[in-house]
Design an enzyme around this catalytic site. Structure first.
Site, PDB file in Angstrom:
ATOM      1  N   GLU A  47       6.765 -14.317   9.198  1.00  0.00           N
ATOM      2  CA  GLU A  47       5.725 -13.816  10.102  1.00  0.00           C
ATOM      3  C   GLU A  47       4.859 -14.932  10.658  1.00  0.00           C
ATOM      4  O   GLU A  47       4.559 -14.966  11.855  1.00  0.00           O
ATOM      5  CB  GLU A  47       4.844 -12.788   9.382  1.00  0.00           C
ATOM      6  CG  GLU A  47       5.456 -11.400   9.270  1.00  0.00           C
ATOM      7  CD  GLU A  47       6.456 -11.262   8.136  1.00  0.00           C
ATOM      8  OE1 GLU A  47       6.566 -12.209   7.326  1.00  0.00           O
ATOM      9  OE2 GLU A  47       7.113 -10.216   8.037  1.00  0.00           O
TER      10      GLU A  47
ATOM     11  N   HIS B 126       1.596  -1.512   0.853  1.00  0.00           N
ATOM     12  CA  HIS B 126       2.151  -1.023   2.115  1.00  0.00           C
ATOM     13  C   HIS B 126       1.306   0.084   2.746  1.00  0.00           C
ATOM     14  O   HIS B 126       1.770   0.799   3.609  1.00  0.00           O
ATOM     15  CB  HIS B 126       3.573  -0.478   1.900  1.00  0.00           C
ATOM     16  CG  HIS B 126       4.615  -1.539   1.782  1.00  0.00           C
ATOM     17  ND1 HIS B 126       4.705  -2.378   0.710  1.00  0.00           N
ATOM     18  CD2 HIS B 126       5.623  -1.897   2.628  1.00  0.00           C
ATOM     19  CE1 HIS B 126       5.729  -3.202   0.875  1.00  0.00           C
ATOM     20  NE2 HIS B 126       6.302  -2.939   2.031  1.00  0.00           N
TER      21      HIS B 126
END
Lengths: 343, 326
Positions: B60, B129
């Site tokens: 990322e 998450h």
């Protein structure tokens, strides 16, 4: 070619050469000398409080910026770290604009909003001084991505310090640059210390060019960073490779800084010895080239003195200009946060 | 009017903008061959080719930075994060690179980039998450932050985001991709920085955005049966926030509930309440109440997760509280 033999700190024979082309030698010497004297003046300005914040001088590393950047075309791109004054000057950003930026004035190359660590200049594709170690390496890869996307033949040079090889962004960027064959030169200016921590104490593999082995198609090259022509030759090869084959390279340029990491630390005595510093000073990239030119008979003492005078005048002019440039108006505070355009 | 999913609406926005401007490209994990982790990019690789739909490694920080660098050199990247939870690895590029570039370059280098992906909790995905990052991102000057809740808003806002010359963050809802709504055939854009009144009412304002806008509409519909009429202000853009829309609503209803998916401390609601007390102090008939996630990492257990999340029941209770009804 004339050469001046020297021995580096590890006892290896090394030599600083002239190019055999007096005009080119003079151009390189002039470029490096400008950076040297400019940075000395910056140090003075800092001591007087005219320059604030963090300030990292480039003294000792001039052969790297001059050697690499002198091989670029105007439409190529340069991106680097917070030790960026020398690179901006080598790229052709006006000394007045760099000094005014250091002084935090409206005529600075970043309008006084960047400072020492954030020199930018759109006209010369100078994409900044970046202040987060390693963070700009993916940006350099991204510039290469844009070049390739458009089918251009420019290259991007991404300068970084030796400490960068230990941060994740370096690996991520080099992996993608090799994977996607991006026209980027990743240039490590190995001045042996990340702030006060030596390369040996920070990197499990301290032969930094070997990091290229992890990325298929990436050349890893070690270069004597005290010899501007060695840097130029290596740069020429890597640039040609990027331009014609769109392949990245990792250049480890071994250099040394003659001042502290920034303005706030001692030049020597803590993490490095005075002896070591003095040994490297005998390899000074500016004076080594000067001496080699004198030996070769392509530079007279009078010509050198004239060059010194001219550079001193340029640097003083930059100082005077910066000193007289207005501070940014208060209204500038809220400008440049966002643009109000769409495409 | 055609009824399509939120996922299809985003897909249409990407397709239309990539057709319109060949500087626009999509990069991220699984966006190409796999057709997108949430299938938002379905069919785009086939249509636009691998130069413009780029499968990245799981990196990322690296690919977000590649996006920023390419934007500085003239492209208009759309960077997809598989979730905003993973984008934390890249937050340096959002905050230190994209958001700062224009300012620290004295106006020379703008960064026309979109960072997008699902945000907020889904179902039983556990602590790492299930996070809503609106307030983190909206804190930063130099970026715009969008939070669309419906297919119509998602498409119109993403198209505007891609055309905007600034860095724009689009927080999509992981639970929204399958939701459906009307989206016109003809092209439209939704301006950034403008809120949308999703329900009209004079009794209480609910100020919200994103997935919570759907909850607010449910609340409004349910309370209407009890003759309580809620004004639902969907901010759509968190930064810059449409404060005038908030003031107008609160001056009419004199009561407000701020509903957000994220945590309480330094949340979006804290900012909205501050705007309200500054500009509508004399208009208020009750203290403003906030509804938000419990101040804990999200638990896995189904029952605990339900307790932790903001929902319609909690919002109804809040509306009744500010109206002094029981």
């Amino acid at each position: 070619m004339a050469s001046k033999k020297k021995t580096d700190a590890k006892g290896e024979a090394r030599s600083v050469r002239t190019a055999g082309d007096p005009a080119l030698d003079r151009e390189m010497l002039q470029s490096m000398l400008l950076q040297r004297r400019f940075e000395e003046k910056t140090g003075e300005a800092y001591a007087l409080g005219k320059v604030g914040g963090f300030c990292h001088l480039y003294i000792g590393q001039e052969a790297v910026s001059t050697g690499i950047i002198s091989q670029l075309r105007p439409d190529d791109y340069v991106i680097g770290t917070y030790r960026d004054h020398g690179q901006a000057l080598a790229r052709g950003v006006a000394p007045r604009a760099v000094m005014a930026e250091l002084f935090g004035r409206i005529d600075g190359c970043s309008r006084g909003k960047g400072g020492s660590m954030h020199m930018f200049d759109r006209h010369t594709n100078f994409l900044g001084g970046h202040g987060i170690v390693g963070s700009h390496v993916p940006l350099g890869a991204g510039v290469g991505f844009a070049i390739k996307y458009r089918g251009g033949d420019q290259v991007c040079v991404c300068f970084m310090g030796d400490s960068v090889v230990n941060i994740g962004a370096f690996h991520e960027a080099l992996n993608m640059a090799a994977l996607w064959k991006l026209p980027v030169l990743f240039v490590i200016e190995n001045n042996r210390y990340g702030m006060g921590t030596s390369v040996e104490r920070a990197a499990a593999v301290d032969d930094l060019s070997r990091r290229a082995d992890g990325y298929k198609g990436m050349d890893g090259i070690v270069i004597d960073g005290m010899d501007v022509h060695s840097v130029r030759e290596a740069a020429a090869k890597a640039i040609a490779r990027a331009r014609t084959e769109s392949l990245p390279s990792l250049l480890e340029i071994r250099t040394y800084r003659f001042r502290g990491h920034s303005m706030s630390d001692a030049v020597s005595g803590t993490y490095r010895s005075k002896d070591e510093l003095e040994e490297y000073q005998t390899m000074d990239p500016v004076f080594s080239l000067r001496d080699a030119m004198v030996i070769a008979g392509t530079l007279t003492v009078a010509e050198w003195e004239q060059m010194e005078k001219d550079v001193a005048a340029t640097v003083q002019d930059a100082w005077d200009f910066a000193d007289q440039s207005p501070e940014p108006p208060a209204g500038a505070l809220y400008e440049d946060v966002l643009v109000d355009t769409t495409s | 009017m055609p009824i399509i999913t939120y996922r299809e609406a985003l897909n249409q926005a990407l397709r239309e903008e990539m057709s319109r401007d060949d500087r626009v490209y999509l990069m991220g994990e699984e966006v190409g061959v796999y057709n997108g982790a949430y299938k938002v990019s379905k069919g785009l690789l086939e249509e636009f080719g691998e130069n413009r739909v780029v499968d990245s490694p799981i990196a990322e920080l690296g690919f977000a930075g590649i996006g920023v660098g390419s934007a500085m050199a003239g492209l208009r990247p759309v960077i997809e994060f598989m979730t905003w939870n993973f984008a934390l690895l890249a937050i340096d590029q959002v905050v230190n690179s994209a958001a700062k570039m224009l300012y620290m370059s004295g106006g020379q280098f703008n960064v026309p980039i979109v960072f997008r992906g699902p945000n907020g909790a889904a179902l039983q995905l556990g602590a790492q998450h299930s996070q809503a990052f609106e307030s983190w991102l909206a804190h930063i000057p130099g970026i715009k932050v969008l939070s669309p809740g419906t297919p119509y808003d998602a498409k119109g806002l993403l198209k505007s985001a891609i055309r905007d010359d600034n860095p724009v963050v689009v927080l999509e809802g992981e639970m929204l991709y399958n939701t459906k709504g009307e989206v016109p055939d003809h092209e439209y854009l939704i301006p950034l920085g403008k809120a949308d009144r999703k329900r009209e009412g004079g009794d209480c304002s609910i100020i919200t955005s994103g997935k919570m806008a759907l909850v607010a509409m449910q609340v409004a519909d349910q309370l209407a049966k009890e003759d309580i009429h809620v004004d639902v202000i969907d901010l759509l853009t968190i930064r810059p926030m449409d404060v005038e829309a908030i003031y107008e609503s609160v001056r009419k209803t004199n009561r407000a509930v701020v509903l957000e998916e994220g945590w309480e401390i330094c949340g979006i609601g804290a900012q909205v309440v501050d705007f309200i007390q500054r500009e509508c102090f004399d208009d208020l008939d009750a203290p403003v109440i906030r509804v938000h996630q419990a101040d804990v990492p999200m638990p896995y257990a189904k029952n605990l997760e339900k307790i932790a999340k903001p929902d319609a029941a909690k919002t109804i209770a809040a509306v009744k509280q500010v109206m002094y009804r029981s």
